[in-house]
Design an enzyme around this catalytic site. Structure first.
Site, mmCIF file in Angstrom:
data_model
loop_
_atom_site.group_PDB
_atom_site.id
_atom_site.type_symbol
_atom_site.label_atom_id
_atom_site.label_comp_id
_atom_site.label_asym_id
_atom_site.label_seq_id
_atom_site.Cartn_x
_atom_site.Cartn_y
_atom_site.Cartn_z
ATOM 1 N N GLU A 34 66.322 78.433 -25.700
ATOM 2 C CA GLU A 34 66.773 79.499 -24.759
ATOM 3 C C GLU A 34 66.162 80.048 -24.311
ATOM 4 O O GLU A 34 64.512 80.779 -24.702
ATOM 5 C CB GLU A 34 67.753 80.305 -25.468
ATOM 6 C CG GLU A 34 68.548 81.109 -24.260
ATOM 7 C CD GLU A 34 69.444 81.743 -25.046
ATOM 8 O OE1 GLU A 34 70.089 82.139 -26.367
ATOM 9 O OE2 GLU A 34 69.672 83.712 -24.076
ATOM 10 N N ARG A 258 66.364 77.328 -41.221
ATOM 11 C CA ARG A 258 65.490 78.269 -40.165
ATOM 12 C C ARG A 258 63.570 78.801 -41.105
ATOM 13 O O ARG A 258 63.755 78.977 -42.789
ATOM 14 C CB ARG A 258 66.422 79.336 -40.205
ATOM 15 C CG ARG A 258 65.756 80.052 -39.101
ATOM 16 C CD ARG A 258 66.690 81.407 -38.524
ATOM 17 N NE ARG A 258 67.129 81.185 -37.298
ATOM 18 C CZ ARG A 258 66.723 80.813 -35.881
ATOM 19 N NH1 ARG A 258 65.883 81.622 -36.003
ATOM 20 N NH2 ARG A 258 67.741 80.740 -34.841
ATOM 21 N N LYS A 268 63.296 86.029 -31.412
ATOM 22 C CA LYS A 268 62.980 86.784 -30.192
ATOM 23 C C LYS A 268 62.618 87.809 -29.349
ATOM 24 O O LYS A 268 62.097 88.851 -29.081
ATOM 25 C CB LYS A 268 63.185 85.200 -28.920
ATOM 26 C CG LYS A 268 62.186 84.568 -29.034
ATOM 27 C CD LYS A 268 62.928 83.604 -28.108
ATOM 28 C CE LYS A 268 64.431 83.197 -28.375
ATOM 29 N NZ LYS A 268 64.839 81.669 -27.685
HETATM 30 P P1 ATP Z 1 65.264 83.009 -32.008
HETATM 31 O O1 ATP Z 1 66.540 83.607 -33.136
HETATM 32 O O2 ATP Z 1 63.958 83.525 -32.905
HETATM 33 O O3 ATP Z 1 65.423 83.857 -31.266
HETATM 34 P P2 ATP Z 1 66.625 80.837 -31.167
HETATM 35 O O4 ATP Z 1 67.220 79.942 -32.405
HETATM 36 O O5 ATP Z 1 67.743 82.133 -30.316
HETATM 37 O O6 ATP Z 1 65.049 81.477 -31.678
HETATM 38 P P3 ATP Z 1 66.057 79.363 -29.403
HETATM 39 O O7 ATP Z 1 65.815 79.194 -28.430
HETATM 40 O O8 ATP Z 1 68.092 79.579 -29.129
HETATM 41 O O9 ATP Z 1 66.017 80.347 -29.946
HETATM 42 O O10 ATP Z 1 65.713 78.437 -30.068
HETATM 43 C C1 ATP Z 1 65.862 76.318 -29.620
HETATM 44 C C2 ATP Z 1 65.089 75.227 -30.884
HETATM 45 O O11 ATP Z 1 64.821 76.043 -31.683
HETATM 46 C C3 ATP Z 1 66.887 75.824 -31.186
HETATM 47 O O12 ATP Z 1 67.299 74.629 -31.968
HETATM 48 C C4 ATP Z 1 66.637 76.451 -32.957
HETATM 49 O O13 ATP Z 1 67.480 75.685 -33.568
HETATM 50 C C5 ATP Z 1 65.396 76.091 -32.930
HETATM 51 N N1 ATP Z 1 64.674 77.767 -34.289
HETATM 52 C C6 ATP Z 1 64.715 78.889 -33.798
HETATM 53 N N2 ATP Z 1 64.082 79.447 -34.358
HETATM 54 C C7 ATP Z 1 63.742 78.527 -35.362
HETATM 55 C C8 ATP Z 1 62.723 78.831 -36.976
HETATM 56 N N3 ATP Z 1 62.381 80.076 -36.929
HETATM 57 N N4 ATP Z 1 62.387 77.500 -37.828
HETATM 58 C C9 ATP Z 1 63.210 76.066 -37.160
HETATM 59 N N5 ATP Z 1 63.736 76.246 -36.281
HETATM 60 C C10 ATP Z 1 64.157 77.217 -34.861
HETATM 61 MG MG MG Z 2 69.241 80.551 -29.966
#
Ligand code: ATP
Ligand code: MG
Length: 555
Positions: A34, A258, A268
């Site tokens: 995102e 994660r 984020k």
């Molecule tokens: P955050 O919670 O840190 O904002 P998010 O999951 O909202 O992260 P996205 O931009 O939606 O961030 O994530 C893009 C991809 O990266 C998704 O497939 C997500 O599952 C993966 N991802 C995000 N954070 C992690 C993590 N800590 N470990 C492994 N994969 C991750």
């Molecule tokens: Mg997300």
């Protein structure tokens, strides 16, 4: 170089799918960020996983921006994400945006309405939450649930046309208000948001929810293995429900845990707070767990990939020791960095028997770990900068550096014998006095002496200066998000200390931003992008050894 390891659970699934000919044996993954922030090391894991699987199985991996929320998303983030993925060494097969599918997603919604599987609801967000029920209690059906298909079609078209204000209406899937999985109790598909979108502008005032958009986007791209993190496991039945009801390409979701890292935060939202409240200098501050921060700090992309590979993937949440990441960083820098001399905490050394005004040049090997790294010349003179900690006036027995009567080798140069020091009125040491052994020249030593210590130095008349930024952990505790109170209460106040005037070899004046070197005995350093021709700035990437591990042993 990669060691033999057993297949991870996703590789097992994929190999089974290939063996049974599912999707014609095709493997197509996607990385779906995102664009609401910069990528962090957790995302790097997901990138390595998705792109790595595609590569391993001769498949494809798309980059898809999950840009369904107009409020938090920005083009700046899109650019940084692309830049970070390229830097990590991966290439996407297609660049897509969920927002490209807004028309298709709208049509899918119309299809579901026509099948009697979606309805427009007038309930407020509060009413929807209040009627959701609980694990023990079924939810309560909305009075709008029985609206006719015709009415729903009209109302949904009106929603799109902008007839209603934010929150006035929603489109909900008509599933089961008593479903044991609360996510299937008539979940929202669309909400009204009169907001400008970074790509579609003002064309839309209704935006699809993640759960509705994600699976359909996967399906449109014919993704075979849609990999996401564990918190979406309960969303999988909903993911499947939409795809089945629409009869579209059957993408399938798989979940892994994660990646968390000690001494930092990863969401984020929290990283954005650190940036906005000036706890750090920006998203790419070298203390940040972002990919851009790590790049700026001097971490090589190979180290991030190796880290990702070494840790592997798990089905249960865990927290990985940042020491492991630092180990990977050191391992790569050790192979690739030139060894140079820099004096961080200088004191003057005078070689009293070295001919006045004489200078020499010594050949120095750039990297003993790399026979192709070549060598360079280092200027020498009778007055040098050395580290203050390399001299002790009253040294204990096992102190093998400079102390009155002790001998050391000056790296790449001569052996010197310490005769004493000079102090100012306050008792501070201002000069150390030595005599050198002319026949002990490095490489052609006939002195027969072999002192136990070797120290680094920089010739005073040839030295250049640089600012050095010493970074340490951003947080004082292993898992700041899991402590009492606010995670920001646990910020390490000493995570950055600046050495304004460090002496470096003249050769280093040629360094370009991003160049990485080892300051002998001091650690790995990387030239920062803030450097100008007149002012060099080095970031400490990592110490030579794990200083914290030593502390831990001492107790
Ligand atoms: P955050 O919670 O840190 O904002 P998010 O999951 O909202 O992260 P996205 O931009 O939606 O961030 O994530 C893009 C991809 O990266 C998704 O497939 C997500 O599952 C993966 N991802 C995000 N954070 C992690 C993590 N800590 N470990 C492994 N994969 C991750
Ligand atoms: Mg997300």
């Amino acid at each position: 170089m990669s060691e033999e390891r057993s297949l991870n659970f996703l590789e097992e699934i994929i190999e089974e799918d290939i063996a049974t000919g599912k999707h014609g044996g095709r493997v197509h993954t996607r990385f779906p960020p995102e664009p609401n922030g910069y990528l962090h090391i957790g995302h790097a894991t997901s990138i390595c996983l998705n792109f790595g699987l595609a590569k391993k199985y001769n498949g494809k991996c798309n980059l898809r921006f999950d840009d369904t929320n107009p409020v938090t998303e920005e083009t700046e983030y899109v650019e940084s994400i692309k830049n970070d993925i390229k830097w990590l060494g991966f290439h996407w097969d297609g660049e897509y945006y969920a927002s490209d599918y807004f028309d298709k997603l709208y049509d899918f919604a119309v299809t579901l309405i026509k099948k009697g599987l979606a309805y427009v609801d007038d309930s407020t967000a509060e009413q929807i939450a209040a009627t959701k029920g609980s694990f023990e209690k079924p939810g309560i059906e909305s009075p709008n649930r029985s609206r006719s298909i015709e009415e729903n079609l009209q109302l949904f078209a009106d929603m799109k046309a902008g007839k209603y204000k934010d929150g006035e209406k929603t489109l909900r899937a008509k599933i089961d208000m008593a479903h044991p999985n609360l996510l299937l109790r008539d979940p929202l598909m669309y909400r009204i948001k009169h907001e400008h979108h970074h790509r579609t502008g003002n064309k839309w005032c209704i935006y699809p929810m993640y759960d509705y958009a994600h699976g359909q986007s996967d399906s449109i791209e014919e993704i075979t293995h849609s990999i996401c993190t564990l918190e979406f496991i309960h969303h999988r039945p909903l993911y499947n429900w939409f795809i089945e009801q629409l009869g579209i390409f059957p993408s399938h979701q798989y979940e892994f845990a994660r990646r968390n890292l000690t001494y930092t935060v990863m969401s984020k939202r929290k990283l954005l707070q650190l940036v906005n409240e000036n706890h750090v200098a920006g998203w790419d501050d070298p203390r940040m767990p972002t990919i851009s921060g790590m790049r700026r700090r001097g971490y090589p992309p190979e180290a991030l990939r190796q880290f990702s590979d070494t840790v592997g993937i798990a089905k249960r949440e865990n927290i990985v020791d940042v020491g492991l990441l630092e180990f990977c960083v050191r391992e790569h820098l050790n192979k690739t960095c030139n060894r140079v001399m820099a004096v961080l905490d200088p004191v003057k050394l005078v070689i009293t028997n070295y001919p006045q005004g004489q200078t020499e040049e010594f050949k120095a090997e750039n990297n003993p770990e790399d026979p192709y790294a070549g060598s360079r010349n280092i200027p020498f003179s009778g007055e040098l900068w050395i580290e203050r900690e390399d001299f002790m006036e009253n040294a204990p027995k096992k102190y093998f550096r400079l102390a009155p009567g002790n001998m050391v080798r000056l790296k790449n140069a001569y052996i010197v014998k310490c005769d004493g020091c000079k102090k100012d009125d306050a008792g501070n040491i201002t000069e150390i006095h030595c005599t050198y052994i002319p026949e002990s020249k490095s490489g052609e030593d006939t002195s027969g002496l072999s002192p136990k210590g070797t120290i680094h130095w920089v010739s005073i008349q040839h030295a250049k200066t640089a600012e050095v930024r010493m970074y340490d952990r951003l947080f004082r505790v292993e898992d700041p998000s899991n402590e009492e109170g606010n995670f920001k209460d646990y910020i390490n106040p000493d995570s950055l200390s600046i050495l304004p005037s460090v002496y470096i070899e003249p050769e280093l004046a040629k360094a370009k931003p991003g160049d990485k070197v080892q300051f002998m005995r001091k650690g790995y350093f990387c030239l920062d992008a803030d450097s100008t021709a007149g002012k060099l700035i080095f970031n400490r990437t990592v110490t030579l050894k794990d200083a914290w591990a030593k502390e831990a042993k001492k107790g």
